[in-house]
Scaffold this active site. Sequence first.
Site, PDB file in Angstrom:
ATOM      1  N   ALA A  94      61.638 115.528   1.138  1.00 26.57           N
ATOM      2  CA  ALA A  94      60.823 114.501   0.480  1.00 26.57           C
ATOM      3  C   ALA A  94      61.702 113.305   0.132  1.00 26.57           C
ATOM      4  O   ALA A  94      62.905 113.450  -0.112  1.00 26.57           O
ATOM      5  CB  ALA A  94      60.193 115.082  -0.779  1.00 26.57           C
ATOM      6  N   GLY A 146      61.332 119.376   1.652  1.00 29.90           N
ATOM      7  CA  GLY A 146      59.978 119.145   2.161  1.00 29.90           C
ATOM      8  C   GLY A 146      59.925 119.180   3.682  1.00 29.90           C
ATOM      9  O   GLY A 146      58.896 119.527   4.264  1.00 29.90           O
ATOM     10  N   GLU A 197      59.543 122.659   4.445  1.00 36.49           N
ATOM     11  CA  GLU A 197      58.155 123.060   4.150  1.00 36.49           C
ATOM     12  C   GLU A 197      57.205 122.588   5.242  1.00 36.49           C
ATOM     13  O   GLU A 197      56.265 123.297   5.615  1.00 36.49           O
ATOM     14  CB  GLU A 197      57.744 122.510   2.777  1.00 36.49           C
ATOM     15  N   GLU A 250      66.509 121.617  -3.222  1.00 35.63           N
ATOM     16  CA  GLU A 250      65.847 121.077  -4.419  1.00 35.63           C
ATOM     17  C   GLU A 250      66.558 121.476  -5.709  1.00 35.63           C
ATOM     18  O   GLU A 250      66.589 120.724  -6.674  1.00 35.63           O
ATOM     19  CB  GLU A 250      64.386 121.554  -4.488  1.00 35.63           C
TER      20      GLU A 250
HETATM   21  N1  CAA Z   1      65.136 110.973   0.551  1.00 41.25           N
HETATM   22  C1  CAA Z   1      65.403 109.649   0.737  1.00 41.25           C
HETATM   23  N2  CAA Z   1      66.384 109.197   1.552  1.00 41.25           N
HETATM   24  C2  CAA Z   1      67.134 110.113   2.191  1.00 41.25           C
HETATM   25  C3  CAA Z   1      66.920 111.501   2.029  1.00 41.25           C
HETATM   26  C4  CAA Z   1      65.860 111.920   1.176  1.00 41.25           C
HETATM   27  N3  CAA Z   1      65.530 113.225   1.013  1.00 41.25           N
HETATM   28  N4  CAA Z   1      67.830 112.176   2.785  1.00 41.25           N
HETATM   29  C5  CAA Z   1      68.573 111.223   3.405  1.00 41.25           C
HETATM   30  N5  CAA Z   1      68.155 109.994   3.043  1.00 41.25           N
HETATM   31  C6  CAA Z   1      68.701 108.699   3.485  1.00 41.25           C
HETATM   32  C7  CAA Z   1      69.967 108.346   2.744  1.00 41.25           C
HETATM   33  O1  CAA Z   1      69.670 107.726   1.484  1.00 41.25           O
HETATM   34  C8  CAA Z   1      70.626 107.385   3.721  1.00 41.25           C
HETATM   35  O2  CAA Z   1      69.965 106.133   3.655  1.00 41.25           O
HETATM   36  P1  CAA Z   1      70.837 104.768   3.521  1.00 41.25           P
HETATM   37  O3  CAA Z   1      71.621 104.717   4.818  1.00 41.25           O
HETATM   38  O4  CAA Z   1      69.791 103.702   3.395  1.00 41.25           O
HETATM   39  O5  CAA Z   1      71.721 104.939   2.326  1.00 41.25           O
HETATM   40  C9  CAA Z   1      70.251 107.982   5.078  1.00 41.25           C
HETATM   41  O6  CAA Z   1      69.091 108.782   4.856  1.00 41.25           O
HETATM   42  C10 CAA Z   1      71.340 108.860   5.666  1.00 41.25           C
HETATM   43  O7  CAA Z   1      71.735 109.770   4.657  1.00 41.25           O
HETATM   44  P2  CAA Z   1      73.281 109.967   4.200  1.00 41.25           P
HETATM   45  O8  CAA Z   1      73.984 108.678   4.230  1.00 41.25           O
HETATM   46  O9  CAA Z   1      73.265 110.733   2.905  1.00 41.25           O
HETATM   47  O10 CAA Z   1      73.787 110.866   5.416  1.00 41.25           O
HETATM   48  P3  CAA Z   1      74.788 112.117   5.389  1.00 41.25           P
HETATM   49  O11 CAA Z   1      74.939 112.510   6.818  1.00 41.25           O
HETATM   50  O12 CAA Z   1      75.997 111.807   4.586  1.00 41.25           O
HETATM   51  O13 CAA Z   1      74.000 113.289   4.606  1.00 41.25           O
HETATM   52  C11 CAA Z   1      72.106 114.692   4.059  1.00 41.25           C
HETATM   53  C12 CAA Z   1      72.765 113.765   5.108  1.00 41.25           C
HETATM   54  C13 CAA Z   1      72.929 115.945   3.882  1.00 41.25           C
HETATM   55  C14 CAA Z   1      70.733 115.050   4.627  1.00 41.25           C
HETATM   56  C15 CAA Z   1      71.977 113.955   2.719  1.00 41.25           C
HETATM   57  O14 CAA Z   1      71.359 112.696   2.939  1.00 41.25           O
HETATM   58  C16 CAA Z   1      71.143 114.691   1.715  1.00 41.25           C
HETATM   59  O15 CAA Z   1      71.636 115.606   1.069  1.00 41.25           O
HETATM   60  N6  CAA Z   1      69.850 114.317   1.559  1.00 41.25           N
HETATM   61  C17 CAA Z   1      68.977 114.875   0.575  1.00 41.25           C
HETATM   62  C18 CAA Z   1      68.480 116.254   0.975  1.00 41.25           C
HETATM   63  C19 CAA Z   1      67.573 116.826  -0.098  1.00 41.25           C
HETATM   64  O16 CAA Z   1      67.975 117.022  -1.221  1.00 41.25           O
HETATM   65  N7  CAA Z   1      66.309 117.106   0.271  1.00 41.25           N
HETATM   66  C20 CAA Z   1      65.326 117.663  -0.620  1.00 41.25           C
HETATM   67  C21 CAA Z   1      64.470 116.574  -1.178  1.00 41.25           C
HETATM   68  S1  CAA Z   1      63.402 117.157  -2.463  1.00 41.25           S
HETATM   69  C22 CAA Z   1      62.042 117.820  -1.707  1.00 41.25           C
HETATM   70  O17 CAA Z   1      61.976 117.889  -0.507  1.00 41.25           O
HETATM   71  C23 CAA Z   1      60.937 118.238  -2.664  1.00 41.25           C
HETATM   72  C24 CAA Z   1      59.753 118.975  -2.103  1.00 41.25           C
HETATM   73  O18 CAA Z   1      59.778 120.176  -1.926  1.00 41.25           O
HETATM   74  C25 CAA Z   1      58.479 118.292  -1.847  1.00 41.25           C
END
Ligand code: CAA
Length: 258
Positions: free
Chosen positions: A66, A109, A112, A132
């Site tokens: 998400a 998400g 999911e 999460e």
């Molecule tokens: N939401 C918004 N933006 C995201 C994102 C997310 N979940 N995951 C990645 N991005 C974006 C980053 O902000 C970045 O954008 P910018 O270049 O504009 O800064 C771009 O995608 C690339 O990401 P990274 O620079 O962080 O790339 P990386 O290779 O260093 O890391 C990653 C990749 C491990 C996926 C890391 O981005 C990360 O940990 N993301 C979050 C993952 C996460 O926590 N997901 C769960 C979300 S909560 C959820 O899903 C709730 C639910 O059940 C409904």
Amino acid sequence: MSGYSQIQTSIEAGVARIELDRPQQYNALNRKMVSEIANALESFDRNERVAVVLLSGRGKVFSAGADIDEMMNDNPIHLELLNQFTDWDRITKIKKPIVGAVQGLVLGGGFELALSCDLLISAAKTEFAFPEVELGVMPGAGGTQRLTKLAGRTKALEWLFTGERISAEEALKHNIINRIVQPEVLEEESLKFAMKLAQKPPLSLRLIKDAVNQADHTSVEEGMQYERKNFYLLFASNDQKEGMKAFVEKRKPRFEGR
Ligand code: CAA
């Protein structure tokens, strides 16, 4: 023109494709994207040219979950009024088979969404996780339920508590995915697989999915009664007549979904 801004859609040989299209943000699922996915699925569910849906994500990652930017300032009342999970519920009502093709990372998400598919084909080296817990929240779109049903309570709790990544091999071992293919052939193999399914009689696929879904919330005995009714229903179809006639006549059947 599809009118969608977060996804791309197309139809080929009975297979409708939905591709998540925010590769720069690792296909982070904003609310508009989820709503577009649900709209596209419903429209394909009604489209007679479509037998099977193939869901995939553009770029190197299927989905990083998400959109954190979108939800970081949310409060419970806003979430209640937004009622965003109704779009996720709409996905669970789709009657046609949904095949998911995933690569890179399948997180939160995004995991999911993958678990909302009926069958999953994964590129080798793909990693799955529910991170999460690191954000001070928990899955909200079915993750705790679906993962537990597939892999059992013991492994589900471990993965949900720790947020640790699950390798494609482990995902296969724990019934989370159907098969693993090399990354360079993921698109080709998943499309080929979906097209093969699209050759099957559509009403059979539909009523098989419907009956299998029952197994999630009924006893075996009740489920078998339900199955029987779907079995009887197929005898009202032209495809049952055609399928059995073709067998007797030793030729390939021509199914039409009626
Ligand atoms: N939401 C918004 N933006 C995201 C994102 C997310 N979940 N995951 C990645 N991005 C974006 C980053 O902000 C970045 O954008 P910018 O270049 O504009 O800064 C771009 O995608 C690339 O990401 P990274 O620079 O962080 O790339 P990386 O290779 O260093 O890391 C990653 C990749 C491990 C996926 C890391 O981005 C990360 O940990 N993301 C979050 C993952 C996460 O926590 N997901 C769960 C979300 S909560 C959820 O899903 C709730 C639910 O059940 C409904």
